[in-house]
Design an enzyme around this catalytic site. Structure first.
Site, PDB file in Angstrom:
ATOM      1  N   TYR A 128       3.196   2.684  14.045  1.00  0.00           N
ATOM      2  CA  TYR A 128       3.818   3.685  13.109  1.00  0.00           C
ATOM      3  C   TYR A 128       3.098   5.025  13.241  1.00  0.00           C
ATOM      4  O   TYR A 128       1.845   5.192  13.680  1.00  0.00           O
ATOM      5  CB  TYR A 128       3.376   3.264  11.359  1.00  0.00           C
ATOM      6  N   HIS A 160       0.731  -1.206   0.032  1.00  0.00           N
ATOM      7  CA  HIS A 160       0.007  -0.076   0.014  1.00  0.00           C
ATOM      8  C   HIS A 160       0.925   1.226  -0.152  1.00  0.00           C
ATOM      9  O   HIS A 160       1.673   1.341   0.806  1.00  0.00           O
ATOM     10  CB  HIS A 160      -0.727  -0.123   1.321  1.00  0.00           C
TER      11      HIS A 160
END
Length: 469
Positions: free
Chosen positions: A132, A69
């Site tokens: 993240y 992605h």
């Protein structure tokens, strides 16, 4: 500190993709690490990308595979537990499209993934916590801007440690397109506001052919309208160039003009600054010699503002707002000449009629041709010059307005003696705004950045010839 325990970074074959080694301190109780330390990481080469959201992906089983992605934001990835094989593919428009980089990540590793670089990972241990930071808030609407690549793409040929037919993969990730069918993610755009004014037209020429630059006149983006800001998808932009301004120096001294000057030159710039801060954008803002009273013979970038009139006061306020943006260029200029109404064009018309104008001879400065201001702005952006304030006018000896008018007459083949020099006091009429005595800008900093402004005398000659042909 042991060198082995220091934060370190290294580049990869994908531009902007940076791999970090994080110091981990452990004992019999477990371990500790500084997972995110802005100051240290900036010193190690991480861009100041402004994270706003922290996410955790917990993966219970070895072989869990996610991706590939490419998302419309930057992200900084690390692990809280476990181990992964990571694969990153450049899916941005450009010469490195399709470039692959792979690395194994543990708690001692982190990686910065710029917008448009495809991200994928495969867990190599059970109970892996993948964390993240991102610099934009996730939304369902944002998913429309993703770019996907199939995990099994033959051209990229990611060497998965666990074959995909044995891995845990979502049905959606199995259906993404192969590389030849991927539409590259376009780079973030530059938005030029005030694109129909003298400088805006010059910026159109300076960026001609650059498909990443978008131009907006007042009809396209009214900088005084709150709706214009809320309707814009700022995720698609990296830079705003504000060439819009209220420039009626004398009109600003009227009740109506005063309100307009502050609305455009200060209030609207505050809104632009807020948008730039909230979305981690670079803001280029045009300043003016009118922020000074002109008592100094030469003005430097760090001189404190001392405006005389309403126009200068509103511009100084706008400068203050623009300076709050971490990534800003305040470009201060003077005596602008471009495509549209300006002093030089007026003098050419008077010279053609043999008129004898009265022109002030006790205000000094240098002309700033819009084409060179635009070229200087492009230079600052393309070279990633240090942020801050830059004086930018054309170079050469200082001149008075009367000197320039006489030179225009000479270039037109008309007697320069027809120009009648007068003092500011003698020329001033009721309602005239006070002007700075000296508008001369020091050009050392813009020259140190690698841009040397052309001489005003040659640009004036070229401009006058162009008006006559």
């Amino acid at each position: 500190m042991d060198p082995a325990q220091q934060l370190r970074s290294r580049s990869t074959p994908i531009p902007g993709l940076l791999l970090f080694g994080l110091p981990v301190h452990g004992d019999h109780r477990g371990w500790f690490k500084e997972n995110w330390h802005r100051e240290k990481m900036l010193a190690a080469g991480l861009p100041d990308f402004g994270p706003v959201q922290n996410n955790i992906s917990f993966n219970g089983a070895r072989g869990t595979t996610r991706g590939i992605h490419a998302e419309p934001w930057d992200k900084f990835i690390s692990l809280a537990s476990g181990r992964v094989f990571g694969a990153w593919v450049d899916l941005r428009e450009g010469p490195t499209f399709g470039t692959l980089f792979c690395a194994e990540l543990t708690a001692q590793d982190a990686i910065y993934v710029p917008r448009g670089v495809g991200n994928a990972f495969q867990t190599l241990e059970d109970n892996t916590a993948y964390t993240y930071l991102v610099n934009d808030h996730w939304s369902a609407e944002a998913q429309k801007d993703y770019t996907f690549l199939n995990l099994a793409d033959e051209q990229t040929a990611v060497p998965w440690p666990i074959s995909l037919n044995k891995a845990i993969v979502s049905p959606q990730d199995r259906t993404h397109p192969r590389l030849p069918d991927v539409v590259p993610m376009l780079g973030r755009r530059t938005l030029v506001l005030g694109a129909d004014g003298q400088l805006g037209k010059a910026l159109r020429m300076a960026f001609h052919g650059d498909t990443t630059v978008e131009f907006a006149g007042r009809a396209d983006f009214d900088i005084t309208s709150e709706e214009a800001y809320t309707a814009r998808d700022w995720r698609k932009y990296s830079t705003i160039v504000n060439a819009a301004a209220f420039t009626g120096v004398d009109a600003a001294e009227t009740a109506e003009g005063r309100a307009a000057a502050w609305r455009v030159n200060a209030g609207a710039v505050s809104r632009l600054a807020r948008a730039a801060v909230e979305h981690s954008l670079t803001l280029v803002h045009l300043s003016s010699d009118y922020v000074f009273d002109g008592t100094e013979d030469v003005h430097w970038e760090d001189e404190s503002p001392s405006p005389l009139g309403v126009y200068g006061q509103s511009k100084a306020a706008g400068d203050g707002a623009a300076a709050t943006v971490p990534r800003h260029y305040i470009v201060r200029t003077s005596w602008v000449v471009g495509e549209g109404r300006n002093f030089v064009r007026t003098m050419v018309g008077l010279a053609a009629r043999g008129a004898s104008p009265a022109v002030v001879d006790d205000q000094w400065g240098r002309l700033s041709f819009a084409t060179d201001i635009a070229a200087g702005i492009r230079h600052l952006l393309t070279t990633n010059a240090p942020y801050g304030t830059y004086n930018l006018s054309n170079s050469g000896e200082r001149q008075s307005w009367a000197d320039i008018a006489q030179e225009v007459y000479r270039l037109c083949g008309t007697d320069p003696g027809l120009v009648m020099p007068v003092s500011t006091v003698a020329y001033a009429k009721p309602g005239t705004s006070p002007r700075p005595r000296s508008s001369v800008l020091d050009l050392s900093r813009i020259r140190d950045s690698g841009f040397d402004p052309p001489a005003a005398a040659q640009r004036l000659a070229d401009y006058v010839i162009g008006l006559q042909t």
